[in-house]
Write a protein that holds these residues in place. Structure first.
Motif: not given
Lengths: 107, 107, 107
Positions: A46-51, A54-55, A57, A69
């Motif tokens: 992924g190029v960004a994500g949160f879980g 935290g976030v 990018q 991610p």
């Protein structure tokens, strides 16, 4: 003839380790490719994500410090997936493993 | 109203060619975009994977020598997908084409 | 026990803005992470795609001028997804939002 397969997606992060400190992605490949002879698998970043942690990018931060991610996707006959699933759950938390049925194209 | 669409995922690799030596991804776009006027499609590149031709990993190897996994994803009305499917199967082996139903969000 | 989740995929592009000119991806994260406390989400960037605005390819063009496809993927309990869906539709056209059911792995 069209036949039913099961798709599994496993969600984890770059840098994730197994309990005995091996690279998680390599362990998953070892399990799927060497042990269970699954026909194919792909990992996407992924190029960004949160879980839970935290976030993140890709573009905001110094790339080396960020664990983006990853998702590993595999599909195969439902019986084969059912056999692998308990092993996958030893490596990845159950809440990060989802699966559903799909149809393989007709030959 | 919510309506049913069919999602198709095609699995192939960078560098894959059609039987007449054209770039497979461009041929797929030509088929979907120019011939069948599908509304949209996206191609994602994996960072690792394995299949019939062994294991690849973006980070381990000199990037130029590696053919990373690609997945082309398209969704549309089931009738439109049914019409395209035989053409897709001329370009990609049936065992690398999966599909399933999903719901479009309500307007 | 295995339980049912709903997967949502939102299709948009790099550079897409909300109606009040904010970055769409950041607004989606704000909605999902800060407001609705969704457990996780991932954004993947395509390397090629086409839609209402023509064909794009990462490798063909000067990267800075190209808005590549993005897909945001989130899954959670169906009730949580149902609650968020109307908000997602304020940010992304309904025809770019698809969802389907999947099974979470058994604990």
């Amino acid at each position: 003839m069209s036949s039913t397969v099961k798709i599994v997606r496993l969600y984890f992060k770059e840098g994730d380790k197994t309990q005995d400190h091996h690279n998680l992605m390599k362990e998953l490949f070892h399990l799927l490719h060497d042990e269970h002879k699954v026909r194919g698998a792909s990992v996407f970043r992924g190029v960004a994500g949160f879980g839970a942690h935290g976030v993140v990018q890709a573009d905001d931060l110094l790339r080396l410090n960020v664990h983006l991610p990853l998702v590993l996707e595999v599909f195969d006959e439902p019986e084969i997936i059912a056999r692998i699933m308990p092993r996958l759950r030893e490596l990845v938390p159950a809440k990060h493993i989802i699966s559903w049925e799909a149809q393989l194209a007709e030959e």
